[in-house]
Write an enzyme that holds these catalytic residues in place. Sequence first.
Site, PDB file in Angstrom:
ATOM      1  N   ASN A 186       8.931  25.152   3.858  1.00 38.34           N
ATOM      2  CA  ASN A 186       9.933  24.838   2.440  1.00 38.34           C
ATOM      3  C   ASN A 186       9.085  25.569   0.814  1.00 38.34           C
ATOM      4  O   ASN A 186       9.309  26.133   0.552  1.00 38.34           O
ATOM      5  CB  ASN A 186      10.604  23.385   2.052  1.00 38.34           C
ATOM      6  N   LYS A 187       8.133  26.554   2.098  1.00 31.09           N
ATOM      7  CA  LYS A 187       7.291  27.621   0.817  1.00 31.09           C
ATOM      8  C   LYS A 187       8.004  28.720   0.111  1.00 31.09           C
ATOM      9  O   LYS A 187       8.346  29.286   1.045  1.00 31.09           O
ATOM     10  CB  LYS A 187       5.508  27.186   1.411  1.00 31.09           C
TER      11      LYS A 187
END
Length: 385
Positions: A186-187
């Site tokens: 999710n970065k």
Amino acid sequence: MNTPAFIPFARPDIGEEEIAAVAHAMRSGWVTTGPETRAFEQEFGDYLGGGVQSIAVNSATAGLHLALEAMGIGPGDEVIAPTLTFTATTEVIRYLGADPVLVDCDPVTLNIDPCKIEAAITPRTRAIMPVHYGGLACDMDRIFAIAQKYQLRVLEDAAHALPTTWKGTLVGQLPSDAAVFSFYANKTMTTGEGGMVITKDEALAARMKVMRLHGINRDAFDRFTSKTPAWYYEIVAPGFKYNMTDMAGALGRVQLKRLPSFLQRRQQLAQRYLDALKELPLILPADAPAGDVHSWHLFVLRLAENARLTRDEVIQQLSDAGIGTSVHYVPLHRQPYWRDRYQLTPEMFPEADKAYQSMFSIPLFTAMSDGEQERIIAALHAILG
């Protein structure tokens, strides 16, 4: 009547070029640390502006552990860290037998409060670990001043902070001892799992490279690509198994090329949220100071005191509307292990605890469509308007 598709809290932005790059790595016959990872390390250092050593690892947690170990942190030492962070920040301190000393957050930025750091320093303190919360840089000038005054190391937990700047300088080029980035799913860019340690300190880099792969004094890639017999190696330390695979490195190289467009899209989405939600009973996240870059890894809202619903009620109603959310984070002082081991209470961290009671993170990811964002905005207006 069709039910609208669920909007997840996060969705990785992976296209055909990434898929082709990973397939190429797999077909090459080299799937563990090899030429793709080497190239990714070089390109990542070049992206930051050069002059740094980049060490690819299988997670940011591994990178934090390697950096602290290389700094000589060990039993009896203390490392200052924020309470408003994921447990990875502090668990690595415990891996080494040292103790984290937790500090409250700034009420506006939610970053570690520099005013509280100095009071937490003891004769056992060896380092400060600031976390650039949500993608907004900490007040690094004040942190560096404190570190210099007390001769402390600075290790930046930059898991959220690519490509964040502080006073015009990219995180990763600041005068800290090391910084660690995350490439989790999710970065702001992803390798699936993975991370990168950045340092300008040759001795720290050399130690981390040895410890990254079992304490072996020779790089496995060099041994296995040598044209002459090169089987001999020596174990010089009880190292770890923290190397990045070439499949992850190949994915990272393509994602890194797309990072400027990823940032542009995140900034666009964040600004749309800031404009569209400002009339609601919400405390919006702080933007970067003029001239600096917020990476917008997270978009964290807090309910204002005049909101008629609780945080949990809002999260439930968003879920009912098909919208995923998260909370960043349950502060460490509320987590059983940290709370019980160090006798921590909410009263010791009033700002972080107050923020936690009202905070929730809404979706912000580059693969989000304008229509999905409009649905999220409309749902928040329906719930809180």
